[in-house]
Design a protein around this motif. Structure first.
Motif, PDB file in Angstrom:
ATOM      1  N   SER A   1       0.786   4.465 -16.624  1.00  0.00           N
ATOM      2  CA  SER A   1      -0.804   4.876 -16.310  1.00  0.00           C
ATOM      3  C   SER A   1      -2.075   4.213 -15.858  1.00  0.00           C
ATOM      4  CB  SER A   1      -1.604   6.277 -17.536  1.00  0.00           C
ATOM      5  OG  SER A   1      -1.261   5.219 -18.267  1.00  0.00           O
ATOM      6  N   GLN A   2      -1.483   2.349 -16.351  1.00  0.00           N
ATOM      7  CA  GLN A   2      -2.938   1.458 -15.940  1.00  0.00           C
ATOM      8  C   GLN A   2      -2.180   1.187 -14.740  1.00  0.00           C
ATOM      9  OE1 GLN A   2      -1.981  -1.425 -18.684  1.00  0.00           O
ATOM     10  NE2 GLN A   2      -1.367   0.050 -20.282  1.00  0.00           N
ATOM     11  N   ALA A   3      -1.711   1.149 -13.531  1.00  0.00           N
ATOM     12  CA  ALA A   3      -1.131   1.267 -12.373  1.00  0.00           C
ATOM     13  C   ALA A   3      -1.708   2.995 -11.533  1.00  0.00           C
ATOM     14  CB  ALA A   3       0.163   1.056 -12.058  1.00  0.00           C
ATOM     15  N   ASN A   4      -1.739   2.679 -10.420  1.00  0.00           N
ATOM     16  CA  ASN A   4      -2.135   3.511  -9.763  1.00  0.00           C
ATOM     17  C   ASN A   4      -1.094   4.339  -8.721  1.00  0.00           C
ATOM     18  OD1 ASN A   4      -4.015   5.529  -7.957  1.00  0.00           O
ATOM     19  ND2 ASN A   4      -4.406   4.028  -6.430  1.00  0.00           N
ATOM     20  N   MET A   5       0.044   5.155  -9.653  1.00  0.00           N
ATOM     21  CA  MET A   5       1.392   5.654 -10.005  1.00  0.00           C
ATOM     22  C   MET A   5       1.339   7.332  -9.674  1.00  0.00           C
ATOM     23  SD  MET A   5       3.292   3.361  -9.251  1.00  0.00           S
ATOM     24  CE  MET A   5       4.356   2.035 -10.000  1.00  0.00           C
ATOM     25  N   ILE A   6       2.116   7.778  -8.919  1.00  0.00           N
ATOM     26  CA  ILE A   6       1.866   9.562  -9.080  1.00  0.00           C
ATOM     27  C   ILE A   6       3.119   9.982  -9.966  1.00  0.00           C
ATOM     28  CG2 ILE A   6       2.351  11.480  -7.509  1.00  0.00           C
ATOM     29  CD1 ILE A   6       1.107   9.525  -4.724  1.00  0.00           C
TER      30      ILE A   6
ATOM     31  N   GLU B   1       1.043  -1.236  -0.854  1.00  0.00           N
ATOM     32  CA  GLU B   1       0.332   0.186   0.170  1.00  0.00           C
ATOM     33  C   GLU B   1       1.002   1.229  -0.060  1.00  0.00           C
ATOM     34  OE1 GLU B   1      -3.745  -0.278  -0.343  1.00  0.00           O
ATOM     35  OE2 GLU B   1      -2.982  -1.799  -0.287  1.00  0.00           O
TER      36      GLU B   1
ATOM     37  N   PRO C   1       2.323   4.155  -0.716  1.00  0.00           N
ATOM     38  CA  PRO C   1       2.508   4.885  -2.584  1.00  0.00           C
ATOM     39  C   PRO C   1       3.953   5.080  -3.434  1.00  0.00           C
ATOM     40  CG  PRO C   1       2.209   6.424  -0.108  1.00  0.00           C
ATOM     41  CD  PRO C   1       2.399   5.459   0.149  1.00  0.00           C
TER      42      PRO C   1
END
Length: 174
Positions: A147-152, A127, A129
């Motif tokens: 962009s397909q993953a939850n990346m900052i 979890e 970030p």
């Protein structure tokens, strides 16, 4: 006696005297993948390609009020397996509250880094970030993969450091 790892090739007779039991497990694991890794006391995990870029990344984290949790240089030309190993090592540190991945793609391709990150995240569920700054060779392809993953993501190193610190403090992306 202390021997610099970089000089060990000059003294193969002394290599067998190395006591890996007294070394941090993360540093022993990093050596298996030819990663330059040093554990530090901070809370922002760092994965960078190039020692100078790693030093600049740690400096900008400190400048913005954070503390780096490690020095980790994946080197030039790192493939997805090496990137995955680096991420596993960083995430094994319970003090890490966010990870800043800062890659300048000259030799190292951004799409390979992105695949390595996703491969590691398939192996190590977390979890924690992640903030990713990809610049250079195939960076656009790498950003598309991520962009397909939850990346900052971040465009500049300063922005990446600020976002990583905020993420570590439980604040959403800026």
């Amino acid at each position: 006696m202390v021997l610099d790892d970089n000089a060990m090739f000059r003294h193969p007779d002394l290599a067998e005297m190395r006591d890996v039991d007294i070394e941090p497990e993360s540093e022993t694991e990093a050596r298996k993948y030819s990663l330059s890794f040093i554990k530090l006391d901070g809370f922002i995990g760092c994965m960078v390609n190039g020692a100078g870029l790693a030093m600049a990344t740690m400096d900008i984290i400190k400048l913005n009020g954070g503390e780096p949790a490690n020095f980790l240089d994946i080197g030039g030309g790192a493939g997805s397996e090496k990137v995955a190993a680096a991420l596993r090592i960083i995430l094994s540190d319970a003090n890490v509250k966010a990870v800043l991945i800062n890659i300048f793609g000259g030799i190292t391709r951004g799409d390979e880094v992105a695949r390595g990150i996703l491969a590691a995240l398939n192996e190590v569920k977390t979890e924690v970030p992640m903030v990713v700054r990809l610049v250079g060779t195939n960076a656009e392809e790498g950003r598309e993969i991520l962009s397909q993953a939850n990346m900052i993501t971040a465009e500049t190193l300063d922005d990446a450091a600020k976002k990583a610190i905020k993420a570590a403090q439980g604040e959403g992306p800026a």
